[in-house]
Design a protein around this motif. Structure first.
Motif, short mmCIF file in Angstrom:
data_model
loop_
_atom_site.label_atom_id
_atom_site.label_comp_id
_atom_site.label_asym_id
_atom_site.label_seq_id
_atom_site.Cartn_x
_atom_site.Cartn_y
_atom_site.Cartn_z
N LEU A 1 0.91 -14.66 -10.11
CA LEU A 1 1.52 -14.13 -11.33
C LEU A 1 0.47 -13.89 -12.41
N PHE B 1 12.11 -11.83 -16.15
CA PHE B 1 12.03 -12.04 -14.72
C PHE B 1 13.43 -11.92 -14.14
N PHE C 1 9.04 -8.36 -14.82
CA PHE C 1 8.62 -8.79 -13.49
C PHE C 1 9.86 -8.91 -12.62
N ALA D 1 7.06 -9.50 -9.39
CA ALA D 1 6.70 -10.89 -9.69
C ALA D 1 6.14 -11.58 -8.46
N TYR E 1 1.43 -10.98 -3.82
CA TYR E 1 1.50 -10.77 -5.26
C TYR E 1 0.88 -9.43 -5.60
#
Length: 837
Positions: free
Chosen positions: A519, A583, A610, A636, A648
Motif C-alpha cells: 500500500l 477504501f 483505493f 489497494a 500490489y
C-alpha cells in the motif's frame, strides 16, 4: 559408529588437509565477495525444510548416513531433534521471536510514517567452535548463522564424526541457488593445531564458542580487536520446592526423571534441589524421601556407566560428604550399585554436582534466594519451581534477580520451545547487526523496501505435484489440526459457493505486513492521508478486517466505517471527519458517489480511492475524476480470501498490472488448456503457491484468474515481478455454442456507448434456444435497442450466434438496485448462469 566422509567440508566440497590449508590463504578475499551477496532467509528455510523431511524418514539415505555416525541408543532422539528444529514452522517462529519477522534481512520501515529503514544484517564471518558432547549443537549453530546471513566456519574436534559435515552438505545440496554452500565451511581439527585456529579467528567478525571458562578465555585471547565473542559456557541449573510442593510424590517423580535424563549432561539438568526452609533436619528428612523417589525412577531407566574420570569425581565428592556427616553438615543417600546418589547439605551455597544422577539437596528460605545465588549469577541458567501460582510468580522474580535466565515447571527443565532465549540472549541477535538507512521523503515516499530497488528477489522454484483446486482445498480443511486454525474467513461467493479459508495468527500477521508495504508503494501516505475503510464487514468476510489490520500496521489515521445501506450516514461521517482517502469495493463506492453526489461534490475532499475485489471501468474513472475531483484511483491490493494478498500496484502500474507479493507467494502462469508454463509475456492461468502458511497448505493453487507476466523494468524502480490480470475463467460463458467474454461486452459498452455504469450478464435456458440478457444501469443507458445493436456490432460471437439462430439476445436497462450482488462482500455478480438452477 562409522566415519565415511573426508575430513573437511569447504563450500560444498569435501577436501583434505592440504586443500583446506591452501584455501585458507584466500579466505579474506572470498569472504568479501560472498558477503556482498545477500542470503534471503527464504532460501535457508526451504533447504532446512527439505533436509528436515529427510531426517524424519528413517528410510532416507541421509537418515541412514547420519545414523551410522551416532551411538545406537542416541539415533532416534538426536535425529528427531534435528528434524523438528529444521522445520519451517520452528525456524519461522525463531525468526519472528528473535528478529521480529520471517524476512529480517529486508530493509523496511519500522514506522511507516517515516522514510527510515532498518534491517538485521549479518555480522560477517562467524566462527563456531563447537562442543564435542552434543551432536546436534554444531549443525544447528551453523543454521542459526545462516538465518542471520553470515559466512559460517565451523570448527569441530578431529575426533568427532562427520555428522555435522554431512548434514551441512545436505543443506547445501537442497539449495539450488548455491548461496548456502558458499557460506558454509566445516573443519575437523584439534585445538592444539594453533595455526589453523589463529587463522580462523583472525578472519572472524564474531566467534561462537562452547565450553568452560578456560576455553572461552583462550578464544578471547585469539579474537582480533572488535570481534564479538559469543560465549555459550557451562551453566548450572537447579530446582526449588516450597514445603507443600515437597509433599507431592508425583512432582518428586517428575524431578527425579529430570535428574536421570541425559545423565545431567545438559546445562538445564538439575544439579541442586533447594527446599524453601531453614531447618536442617527438615531438609535431611526431605532428602531421604526424594532418594526413595529417585531410586524408583532410576530403576526404570538403565544408567550407562560413567567413564573413569567421571567415576573418580563422583567417588571423591561422595566420600567427602560422607566424612562431613560426622560434623552434622551432610547426609548421604546412595544406591548400593552406585547408579544414583542424593547428597544433603545444610549449607545453602550452590555447588556443582558430579552429575550421573548425583543431586545436592539444600535448604534455602525464599528471603535469602538473591543473597545466596547472586555470587554464581554468571553460571546460573534454569530453575524449576514447584509451588502454587503465587509462589511461582514471586519466586520467579527472585530467581531472575539472582541471575537465573530460565524458569520452568518441575519435570520440564530439559524441554524448550521454538524461539526460546538461550542463556538469557537471542542467538540470532548475537549473530547479527541492526543497520539503518535514513532516506529523503521526497524520493522514498512510496518505497516500502529498499531491497526491491536493487535486484529481483531470489525466488524458490515452484513445487512439483498436481494442481490444487478449490474443492480439494476445502476437503483438506477437514484434517487441519486445531493448532493451525486460528482465523476463519469466508469468501464472498461472487464466482460460486462461498469457500472457507483458515489462517494462523502468524500467517495473518505476515500477510497484512506484506500488504501494508504494498500500500505504501501504491502511494498511500500514512503520515498524511485520512483513510475511511468502506469495505464490507461481517459474515466472516475478510476485507474490512484485513484493511483495518493493514492500516493499523501502517500507523495510519483511519475511520472504520464499513459499507452500509445508509449512504447518507456514511457521507456525513466522511465529511465530518475530513476523510480524503477511501477504501472499498468499486460497486459500493460507485453507489455511494451517486447516492450522495451533491454532498460529496460540495465537500470536494476525496482525493484518493483505493479499491479491491473488482475493477473500475474507464468511464467510471472518468466520472470520479471529472465530477468528484478524485485525483488517484488505484488498486489497494490484488488478493483472494483463500490465498490472502497476492499483489500490489505502484504508481507506475496502469490498469490491472500488479507487482507480485513474492515475500508470500510463488507464481506460475500455465497454458489455458494444459499444465505447462506459457512463454514469457503470454496469457495463462495464474497458479500460486503460498509459502507463508503454517497450516492450510495451498501449493499450486489454481485461483481462477487469467493473467500474463509483464517484462521489463517498472517505472517505480522496483525489480519485483509484475503481472497483468486479464479476468477470470468465469468471465467467459459458453452459450449458443459460442464463447462470449464478459469483458469484451463491458469494453464494447464503454467504447461504443461511452457507458460508465455496471454490466451484468444473465444466461438462461429457453424452449428452443438459450437466452442471454445484458443488464445496464438505466441512469446511463436509456435506449436498450441502441445498446443491443452496438454490442452485436462489436462482439463477433454474439453476431454469429444470432445469425445462426442459436441465441436469443436482449438488453435491459434497470435501476441500480436490480443488479444482483453477493450478500457478504457486495461484489457485483458479473455473470449469472441460471441454466443449471
Amino acid at each position: 559408529m562409522t566415519t565415511t566422509s573426508p575430513l573437511h567440508l569447504w563450500q560444498g566440497e569435501f577436501v583434505d588437509d592440504a586443500e583446506a590449508a591452501r584455501r585458507m590463504d584466500g579466505l579474506c578475499e572470498s569472504a568479501g565477495r560472498i558477503l556482498a551477496r545477500p542470503l534471503p532467509t527464504e532460501v535457508v528455510l526451504g533447504a532446512c525444510a527439505a533436509v528436515g523431511e529427510e531426517l524424519g524418514d528413517p528410510g532416507s539415505a541421509l537418515y541412514r548416513r547420519l545414523a551410522g555416525q551416532l551411538p545406537a541408543d542416541e539415533v532416534t532422539a538426536t535425529l528427531a531433534e534435528l528434524a523438528t528444529a529444521l522445520t519451517r514452522q520452528a525456524l519461522e517462529r525463531k525468526l519472528r521471536r528473535e528478529l521480529g519477522g520471517p524476512r529480517p534481512e529486508r530493509l523496511t520501515r519500522p514506522n511507516a510514517r517515516e522514510t527510515v529503514y532498518e534491517a538485521w544484517a549479518p555480522v560477517g564471518v562467524l566462527v563456531h567452535i563447537a562442543p564435542g558432547n552434543a551432536a546436534s549443537v554444531a549443525p544447528l549453530s551453523v543454521v542459526e548463522g545462516l538465518l542471520a546471513g553470515n559466512l559460517n566456519i565451523l570448527k569441530t574436534s578431529a575426533s568427532d564424526t562427520a555428522l555435522a559435515l554431512d548434514l551441512l552438505a545436505a543443506l547445501g545440496a537442497a539449495d539450488p541457488t548455491g548461496l548456502i554452500s558458499e557460506r558454509v565451511i566445516a573443519l575437523r581439527f584439534p585445538s592444539s593445531r594453533r595455526e589453523w585456529l589463529t587463522t580462523l579467528c583472525d578472519q572472524a567478525d564474531a566467534i561462537a564458542v562452547w565450553g568452560g571458562d578456560d576455553a572461552v578465555s583462550a578464544v578471547r585471547e585469539l579474537a582480533p580487536p572488535g570481534c564479538r565473542v559469543v560465549a555459550w559456557g557451562h551453566r548450572i541449573s537447579f530446582a526449588y520446592l516450597t514445603r507443600d510442593a515437597a509433599q507431592d510424590d508425583a512432582l518428586l517423580d517428575a524431578l527425579a526423571a529430570d535428574v536421570c535424563r541425559l545423565e545431567q549432561q545438559a546445562c538445564s539438568s538439575p544439579q541442586v534441589l533447594y527446599l524453601d526452609s531453614e531447618d536442617t533436619d527438615e531438609t535431611f528428612a526431605f532428602a531421604g524421601r526424594f532418594a526413595e523417589r529417585l531410586a524408583k525412577v532410576s530403576g526404570a531407566l538403565p544408567a550407562p556407566p560413567p567413564g573413569p574420570a567421571e567415576q573418580a569425581e563422583i567417588t571423591t565428592v561422595q566420600r567427602l560428604s560422607e566424612l562431613e556427616q560426622h560434623l552434622g553438615l551432610t547426609r548421604v543417600f546412595a544406591a548400593e550399585d552406585g547408579t544414583w546418589r542424593v547428597l544433603a547439605d545444610a549449607r545453602p551455597a550452590l555447588d556443582a554436582s558430579p552429575l550421573h544422577r548425583s543431586v545436592w539437596v539444600k535448604p534455602l528460605p525464599r528471603h535469602r534466594i538473591t543473597t545466596v545465588l547472586r555470587p554464581m549469577r554468571r553460571y546460573l541458567q534454569t530453575a524449576a519451581i514447584g509451588g502454587d501460582r503465587a509462589d511461582v510468580a514471586a519466586l520467579s522474580r527472585a530467581m531472575f534477580a539472582a541471575g537465573v535466565t530460565r524458569v520452568t515447571p518441575v519435570g520440564a527443565m530439559l524441554e524448550g520451545y521454538d524461539g526460546e532465549p538461550h542463556d538469557g540472549v537471542y542467538a540470532l541477535q548475537r549473530y547479527s547487526r541492526r543497520v539503518s538507512l535514513r532516506a529523503p521523503g521526497t524520493d522514498f515516499g512510496t518505497v516500502a523496501c529498499v531491497d526491491d530497488l536493487v535486484e529481483p528477489p531470489v525466488l524458490p522454484a515452484a513445487p512439483g505435484g498436481p494442481l490444487l483446486g478449490k474443492e480439494e482445498a476445502q476437503r483438506a480443511l477437514g484434517s487441519l489440526e486445531s493448532r493451525h486454525a486460528h482465523l476463519y474467513f469466508r469468501s464472498g461467493g461472487s464466482t460460486g459457493a462461498p469457500a472457507l479459508s483458515v489462517f494462523t495468527c502468524d500467517d495473518y500477521d505476515n500477510q497484512m505486513r506484506a500488504a501494508a508495504d504494498g500500500l505504501i508503494a501504491a502511494g498511500f501516505d500514512p503520515a498524511r492521508d485520512r483513510a475511511a475503510n468502506l469495505f464490507y464487514c461481517g459474515g466472516m468476510y475478510g476485507s474490512f478486517l484485513s484493511f483495518f489490520s493493514i492500516l493499523e500496521r501502517l500507523n495510519a489515521t483511519q475511520l472504520p466505517i464499513a459499507a452500509g445501506p445508509d449512504h447518507a450516514a456514511v457521507a456525513e461521517a466522511l465529511v465530518a471527519h475530513r476523510a480524503d482517502t477511501l477504501f472499498g469495493m468499486p460497486s459500493y463506492l460507485w453507489q455511494l458517489f451517486h447516492a450522495e453526489g451533491d454532498r460529496l461534490r460540495a465537500y470536494g475532499g476525496i482525493r484518493t480511492v483505493f479499491y479491491g475485489g473488482e475493477h473500475f471501468t474507464t468511464e467510471q474513472r472518468r466520472v470520479l475524476t471529472q465530477e468528484f475531483g478524485v485525483e488517484v484511483i488505484r488498486s489497494a491490493a490484488y488478493g483472494s480470501t483463500d490465498l490472502g494478498p497476492l499483489g500490489y500496484q505502484c504508481a507506475s502500474c496502469d490498469g490491472s498490472v500488479h507487482h507480485v507479493l513474492t515475500d508470500l507467494h510463488t507464481l506460475e502462469i500455465l497454458d489455458p488448456d494444459t499444465d505447462r508454463p506459457v512463454p514469457p509475456g503470454e496469457p495463462g492461468r495464474l497458479v500460486f503457491t503460498s509459502r507463508a502458511r503454517a497450516g492450510q497448505r495451498l501449493e499450486r493453487y489454481e485461483i481462477g484468474d487469467l493473467g500474463r507476466a509483464v517484462d521489463g523494468p517498472c517505472g517505480c524502480g522496483s525489480h519485483v515481478p509484475r503481472l497483468e490480470l486479464l479476468g477470470r475463467h468465469g468471465d467467459v460463458v459458453r452459450i449458443g455454442t459460442y464463447f462470449v467474454n464478459y469483458r469484451r461486452i463491458l469494453r464494447a459498452a464503454q467504447e461504443r456507448l461511452a457507458y460508465p455504469g455496471e454490466v451484468q450478464l444473465l444466461a438462461e435456458s429457453g424452449a428452443d434456444r438459450e437466452r442471454l440478457t445484458v443488464r445496464l444501469d438505466e441512469r446511463y443507458a436509456q435506449d436498450p435497442e441502441t445498446a443491443r445493436e452496438a454490442l452485436v456490432a462489436e462482439v463477433p460471437e454474439l453476431a454469429s450466434a444470432l445469425a445462426e439462430d442459436l441465441l436469443a439476445f436482449t438488453v435491459q436497462t434497470v435501476p441500480t438496485e436490480t443488479f444482483e450482488r453477493t450478500a457478504t462482500s457486495g461484489k457485483l455478480r458479473t455473470v449469472i448462469d441460471l441454466r443449471s438452477a
